[in-house]
Design an enzyme around this catalytic site. Structure first.
Site, PDB file in Angstrom:
ATOM      1  N   SER A 135      99.298 -61.728 -52.190  1.00  0.00           N
ATOM      2  CA  SER A 135      98.720 -60.612 -52.918  1.00  0.00           C
ATOM      3  C   SER A 135      97.343 -60.355 -52.316  1.00  0.00           C
ATOM      4  CB  SER A 135      98.609 -60.996 -54.393  1.00  0.00           C
ATOM      5  OG  SER A 135      97.938 -59.989 -55.117  1.00  0.00           O
ATOM      6  N   LYS A 161     101.803 -57.877 -50.671  1.00  0.00           N
ATOM      7  CA  LYS A 161     101.527 -57.033 -51.843  1.00  0.00           C
ATOM      8  C   LYS A 161     100.083 -56.586 -51.740  1.00  0.00           C
ATOM      9  CE  LYS A 161     100.566 -58.537 -56.563  1.00  0.00           C
ATOM     10  NZ  LYS A 161     101.121 -59.313 -57.693  1.00  0.00           N
ATOM     11  N   LYS A 163      96.942 -54.598 -53.770  1.00  0.00           N
ATOM     12  CA  LYS A 163      96.473 -54.104 -55.058  1.00  0.00           C
ATOM     13  C   LYS A 163      96.063 -52.643 -54.903  1.00  0.00           C
ATOM     14  CE  LYS A 163      96.541 -57.924 -57.586  1.00  0.00           C
ATOM     15  NZ  LYS A 163      97.337 -58.018 -58.827  1.00  0.00           N
ATOM     16  N   ASP A 188     100.670 -53.332 -56.410  1.00  0.00           N
ATOM     17  CA  ASP A 188     100.455 -53.778 -57.799  1.00  0.00           C
ATOM     18  C   ASP A 188      99.273 -53.011 -58.379  1.00  0.00           C
ATOM     19  OD1 ASP A 188     100.187 -55.081 -60.218  1.00  0.00           O
ATOM     20  OD2 ASP A 188      99.852 -57.085 -59.370  1.00  0.00           O
ATOM     21  N   GLU A 213     104.412 -52.557 -58.938  1.00  0.00           N
ATOM     22  CA  GLU A 213     104.244 -53.492 -60.048  1.00  0.00           C
ATOM     23  C   GLU A 213     103.285 -52.922 -61.093  1.00  0.00           C
ATOM     24  OE1 GLU A 213     102.994 -57.316 -58.601  1.00  0.00           O
ATOM     25  OE2 GLU A 213     102.681 -58.148 -60.592  1.00  0.00           O
ATOM     26  N   ASP A 238     104.963 -56.822 -64.947  1.00  0.00           N
ATOM     27  CA  ASP A 238     104.212 -58.079 -64.988  1.00  0.00           C
ATOM     28  C   ASP A 238     103.591 -58.164 -66.389  1.00  0.00           C
ATOM     29  OD1 ASP A 238     102.236 -60.058 -64.814  1.00  0.00           O
ATOM     30  OD2 ASP A 238     101.324 -59.341 -62.975  1.00  0.00           O
ATOM     31  N   LYS A 262     105.622 -65.114 -64.774  1.00  0.00           N
ATOM     32  CA  LYS A 262     104.486 -66.042 -64.748  1.00  0.00           C
ATOM     33  C   LYS A 262     104.643 -66.894 -65.997  1.00  0.00           C
ATOM     34  CE  LYS A 262     101.242 -62.787 -62.611  1.00  0.00           C
ATOM     35  NZ  LYS A 262     100.109 -61.851 -62.839  1.00  0.00           N
ATOM     36  N   GLY A 290     101.501 -64.990 -59.481  1.00  0.00           N
ATOM     37  CA  GLY A 290     100.404 -65.952 -59.325  1.00  0.00           C
ATOM     38  C   GLY A 290      99.204 -65.506 -60.122  1.00  0.00           C
TER      39      GLY A 290
HETATM   40  O1  OSB Z   1      98.687 -59.019 -61.314  1.00  0.00           O
HETATM   41  O2  OSB Z   1      99.700 -60.477 -60.209  1.00  0.00           O
HETATM   42  C1  OSB Z   1      98.667 -60.080 -60.728  1.00  0.00           C
HETATM   43  C2  OSB Z   1      95.766 -62.389 -59.849  1.00  0.00           C
HETATM   44  C3  OSB Z   1      95.108 -62.457 -61.060  1.00  0.00           C
HETATM   45  C4  OSB Z   1      95.600 -61.733 -62.122  1.00  0.00           C
HETATM   46  C5  OSB Z   1      96.729 -60.942 -61.966  1.00  0.00           C
HETATM   47  C6  OSB Z   1      97.398 -60.888 -60.761  1.00  0.00           C
HETATM   48  C7  OSB Z   1      96.885 -61.595 -59.679  1.00  0.00           C
HETATM   49  C8  OSB Z   1      97.450 -61.540 -58.352  1.00  0.00           C
HETATM   50  C9  OSB Z   1      97.144 -62.688 -57.425  1.00  0.00           C
HETATM   51  O3  OSB Z   1      98.092 -60.604 -57.911  1.00  0.00           O
HETATM   52  C10 OSB Z   1      98.288 -63.610 -57.267  1.00  0.00           C
HETATM   53  C11 OSB Z   1      97.858 -64.874 -56.582  1.00  0.00           C
HETATM   54  O4  OSB Z   1      97.656 -64.827 -55.367  1.00  0.00           O
HETATM   55  O5  OSB Z   1      97.725 -65.910 -57.266  1.00  0.00           O
HETATM   56 MG    MG Z   2     100.629 -58.238 -61.192  1.00  0.00          MG
END
Ligand code: OSB
Ligand code: MG
Length: 369
Positions: A135, A161, A163, A188, A213, A238, A262, A290
């Site tokens: 991510s 992925k 953001k 995402d 996402e 999510d 998660k 994650g």
């Molecule tokens: O939306 O998946 C998410 C990190 C913190 C809070 C939300 C998210 C995320 C990530 C990072 O996308 C995922 C990771 O590398 O741990």
């Molecule tokens: Mg997410």
């Protein structure tokens, strides 16, 4: 299995690199660790609540409050025949999935250590290694984004992925597609859009993304279903999926075609397995999300990711992307082909570096039976 002692710690660790989502940029991570002792064995869990309520409504302080005031007495000193009994034992506390999950997941580690087996074997895992994705947060420029994507691809990650948020979305996807072509790519939004942005979001369809996402609000199912009918790109939920029941409702209403699991968001491993099984029965693929976990939460995630319907690469990446050093030794590494081996020892199967845990600890509380 009898849990004789609970130890709760607040820790803070600096991130190797800042991480920016639609709700803000962070340079470090504050989180809780749970240690459970029983039958001469020690087990660990990590609470994914952050020091702010921007991803979800829980925070480190709400989790501390809920665990110490309400959950500990439902778990400590209690005899459990199976870790699947732990989540139902906390039923009278509404919500607070992240706080519950931290205790529940530590209880699974304890049960697996007592059985002398890896956690994945107890959960029903069928894979020895799991496919890793990354991510990539919002960057200061598109050039930096493209550089980051290039670095992660050369490290072997199997899915990228990025953001997105209003103002950093279509151009970001275009820049990555232009430079790297047909790589497995997704975005995402972390709930940054509204249904009135449907026409804008439909422009993502041109990029052939694996999924988008959580485009809309965390408490929304129905508008996601309306939006999904206007997109060819699959929606993955999510934030919206706080329980197995909400997962069922989202699938039934056509709000998503993929679900990010998660364990912290749904109340732990047992609820994650139930959600995984429900999705498998409905033909909905899942992947493991994650939360910038330390090696302890990361190891838990790997064990859960070994289940068969985790058929898409997850946000399960190497320790060194997050914390250097990590709280475990050795850290989790990505092997050839972008695969991470599931630890083979008893429980979560990783060695905890207690000196590093001590150094990162801001506060500690012990609760005895
Ligand atoms: O939306 O998946 C998410 C990190 C913190 C809070 C939300 C998210 C995320 C990530 C990072 O996308 C995922 C990771 O590398 O741990
Ligand atoms: Mg997410």
């Amino acid at each position: 299995m009898r849990i004789e002692r609970l130890e709760l710690r607040v820790l803070r660790l600096p991130l190797v690199r800042f991480f920016e989502t639609s709700f803000g940029r962070v340079y470090d991570r504050t989180f809780l660790l749970v240690r459970l002792d029983g039958g001469g064995l020690t087990a660990w869990g990590e609470c994914v609540a952050d020091d702010n309520p921007y991803y979800g409504s829980e925070t480190v302080e709400t989790a501390w409050h809920i665990i110490t005031q309400f959950l500990a007495s439902l778990v400590v000193g209690v005899e459990f025949a199976d870790p699947r009994e732990v989540y139902p034992a906390m039923r009278r506390v509404r919500g607070h999935q992240m706080a519950k999950a931290a205790l529940e997941m530590a209880a699974w580690d304890l049960a697996a250590r007592q059985a002398g087996r890896p956690l994945s074997a107890l959960l029903g895992g069928t894979r020895a290694e799991v496919a890793a994705g990354v991510s990539i947060g919002i960057q200061d420029s598109l050039e930096q984004l493209v550089d980051r994507v290039g670095a992660e691809l050369s490290d072997g990650y199997r899915r990228i992925k990025i953001k997105v948020k209003p103002g950093w979305d279509l151009e970001a996807a275009a820049a990555v597609r232009e430079r790297f072509g047909d790589i497995p790519l997704m975005v995402d939004a972390n709930a940054a859009y509204g249904l009135s942005d449907a026409a804008h979001l439909a422009q993502f369809d041109a990029f052939g993304l694996m999924m988008i996402e959580q485009p809309l609000d965390d408490d929304d199912i129905v508008d996601h279903a309306v939006l999904q009918r206007q997109l060819t790109t699959a929606i993955c939920l999510d934030e919206s999926i706080h329980s197995v029941r909400l997962g069922r409702d989202a699938i039934d209403q056509g709000a998503c075609r993929i679900i990010n699991i998660k364990p912290g968001r749904v109340g732990g491993h047992a609820e994650s397995v139930r959600l995984h099984d429900l999705c498998a029965a409905r033909g909905v693929p899942v992947w493991h999300g994650g939360m910038l976990e330390s090696g302890i939460g990361r190891a838990h995630n790997l064990h859960l990711s070994a289940l068969p319907n985790f058929s898409l690469p997850g946000d399960v990446a190497a320790s060194r992307r997050y914390y250097q050093p990590d709280l475990i030794e050795p850290g989790i590494e990505v092997g050839p082909g972008g695969l991470i081996p599931v630890p083979k020892g008893p429980g979560i199967g990783v060695e905890i570096a207690m000196d590093r845990v001590e150094r990162a600890t801001l506060r500690r509380r012990e609760i005895l039976a």
